[in-house]
Design an enzyme around this catalytic site. Sequence first.
Site, PDB file in Angstrom:
ATOM      1  N   ASN A 197      12.495  -0.138 -65.096  1.00  0.00           N
ATOM      2  CA  ASN A 197      11.265   0.334 -64.446  1.00  0.00           C
ATOM      3  C   ASN A 197      10.213   0.566 -65.529  1.00  0.00           C
ATOM      4  OD1 ASN A 197       9.194   2.071 -63.383  1.00  0.00           O
ATOM      5  ND2 ASN A 197      10.546   2.564 -61.671  1.00  0.00           N
ATOM      6  N   GLU A 233      16.351   8.348 -76.541  1.00  0.00           N
ATOM      7  CA  GLU A 233      16.424   8.876 -77.923  1.00  0.00           C
ATOM      8  C   GLU A 233      15.453   8.147 -78.851  1.00  0.00           C
ATOM      9  OE1 GLU A 233      18.612  11.373 -77.618  1.00  0.00           O
ATOM     10  OE2 GLU A 233      19.539  10.559 -75.813  1.00  0.00           O
TER      11      GLU A 233
END
Lengths: 211, 739
Positions: free
Chosen positions: B622, B696
């Site tokens: 997305n 991360e």
Amino acid sequence: MPQENKPSSVPPKKDKQEARRDFLKQSSAVMALALAPPLVLKAAQHDEAIAAVFEKMPVNLEINGKKMQLSVEPRVTLLDLLREQLALTGTKKGCDHGQCGACTVHVNGQRINSCLTLAVMQEGKKITTIEGLSNGDQLHPVQEAFIRHDGFQCGYCTPGQIMSAVACLHEGHAGSPEQIREFMSGNICRCGAYDNIVNAIMDVKNGGQTA
Amino acid sequence: MKKPQTGQPMDRVDGRLKVTGGAKYFADHQPADMQFAALVCSTISCGAIASISTTKALRAPGVADVVSHLNAPPVPGYKKTNPGDKNGLQIFRDNRIYSNGQPVAIVVANTMERAVYAASLVEVQYNQETHYTNMEAGMDKAFQNNRMKDYSRGEINAWQKAPVTHSAQYTIPLEVHNPMELAGIIAHWTSPDTLTLYAKTQGVKSVQETIQELFEIPEQNITVHSRFVGGAFGMALRVWPLEIATILAAKKIRKPVKLVITREQMFTLVGYRPNSSQKISMGATADGKLTGITHEAVAITSPYEDFTEGIVAMTKFMYDCPNVNTRYQLVPLNMSTPIWMRGPGEATGSFALESAIDELSYKLKIDPLQLRILNHADTDPERNLPFSSKYLKEAYQIGAEKIGWSSRNPAPRSMQENGMLVGYGMSSGTFGAYRGKATVSAILKSDGTLTLQSAAADIGPGTATAMVQIAADVTGISPDKITFMLGESTFPYAPEQGGSATVSTVGSAVSDVCHALLKELANLAISQVPAFKQTTPELIIYEDGQLITADRQTKITHEALLQQQKLPEVKVTATSQGGEERKKYSMYSFSVHFAKVHVHPATGVVRIQHIVSVADAGAIVNTKTARSQMIGGVVGGIGMALTEEAILDHRFGRFVNNNYADYHVPVNADTPPTDVYFVNKKDPYINPMGSKGLGEIALIGFAAAVSNAVFHATGIRVRDLPITPDKLLHIVSTENATA
């Protein structure tokens, strides 16, 4: 009122709040004595219930268009009243010190941190929370823009951001992305959706429905 | 061929709930007769509780109980360990105090105000002992455990022999996750061995497992709800003592108990990024080929647990260097236990490594971007394996072009605009691309809707939205007819949301279960619908909630198929995990950050003007929510680089800036426009979607990009985060000298 400002009204050594509590507990015990058999007096719980009545104050608020006659302890913040007593949990607690903006609501159309005001201070005021922003199923344009621009991640600061954004627009502080960044800086978003929040507000400001 | 749903910027499926206040976070639940709790926390940093007087507190209005080590119900699981073993803080087990702010009692009352007031009436006496909270002063206590063995390849300390060398110390202060949502829990024992929890967690199943171990009650008797989580960034990856304290209080008073801790307590009760000191030494040939890197790191931990993370991990494989050795040590202090904070150890390590590479580049007089490309690791030098995919060079190129890298004057303090010193800096980041094991159930109803269930979590990235997109592509069902449900321990197993692995792990299971569902539907059609009799599941076309024969002559909708067979629903469950590919390939995501900064010459104030971040994270499911994750990581990185620092007063072992007014997380005005780009190329091996992790790497390396830009702007190298104006003040004096 002026009397309270006299130096003589400063409590002596004993903590003011504690002294007041002792008084209330004694007075409620006296009340209980007059009203109830001695056995009941021994039940601390009963004493607490009476104490609670003494400790509460009436307050009239209009919340999301609904007039409410409430009885609250003077130490209850507007935030805690909304969340814990009225089940309006859309307004969030992020710091309880007016440092993060998660608890932003409108009082008479102005944005305030509901954790920084006591409920009893808002006598007669109109309060709008995130639950009262949309028109039934029709979302407020700012709510729609936040969805379209992904102005959030976890969503926890979002009710406060949206209430602040609506006020920011009303105040005329959404003239440019830079101005929005300044006037939205009382609302922390730890997920870091700031760029999207600015775009959402600009979009509403420009009346556009573009993505 | 229909346009795939994955790769589209679809709006979040739970967006409406989040903008209307309808999303229920743990503290928004209000079970009947709920009681409120407040903690009493230690005011000393080491020693023992001598006495606790609860008389006043118990006499205060509405107070139900005060629970401490003196009267807490037993925790059966504690008996499996000995006091003194490094098993974490076993709350209320005994009278030992290990750190300031450690909970010593929990007060329960019938309103929140009453609980908070009564907590102030609990009187605790201590026998105080000497505490240690200063890492520098405790270096003699540094140790290693077997999770942190020294690493080396080639020759140890080979950097020393190189013609061009750089060696320096880099320090990072203690940082606190500080999600907006305060930590806490609602605990309700509905019977002596049945527990319901509303929790703030990155994994309902791991909460269930921990509680099962501690309280020795059957797994199915523990229900954990956690549908919405108000951010976590790692701090909700474990069950904390404050949650056990609440569960114990609830057990004692036999009513639902809610605890929401204070912002101040967020600094001492739910982990933090440990402060660290790192020495990086590196050597290169005159033409810029790395010959040796030595990376030595020290970080803090609590007295009762060894917390380790990947501080030196990136150094081992980021650059093609024949000689690398690393050492990682811990210093135990009178502090609570740290926990992985976004980008965990790699964010810490990358600040040192990527600053050092920048410093070396100036010594070599080679462009820092060029130096990185020159030492690019085409294969993983640590494991001697090919990378499953690596588009780092493309990412460098995109970022350099978008920020205008080539137009910068490479000399430090050479650029100015509007009276500001201008600097450009860049860095890279990397994090393992993981895939765990997860199970997903798919329920197709006769109304054509598809519901997917898994005990996954969503702390903000948009898990359900991505899962709906993946399911839509596999099944051909329209996304608005698909619901992904998460955050319930009664759902099939999914691991915690951590390590950027949710899309990879749970998405793979969604893909697998959807394929299994289609097969089930195909077999149903083949056996029951005459027109499908001659076909096979592989030949059927699945589109718009229909099964279509290969010649496109016959169609049947899912609704019709189920209704014809009088089936209310078809349910399929699938478990998915990776296979041998992980042994054949090294799997990592990569990021590149470019920053343009302004430094005010008179005050040393740094303002970031423009950021370009590029991610090589495989195929993006997305693009809208992925971009949000990237800008979020950047904002976290701005905090790490410029503002965040939890300061201890070592005399008392206590934080002095434990609130949002004094611990500065970036606000809107601190953040510049951020441009995010994705290489967006499928990883061919990692999982069916070809997606690697993103959460991360969005932050990893960022602080070094800022530090490198500040050096370019000022000629001053700040190796001690955060880069606050005081550390740049001597530019003022040099400014005056040159004036």
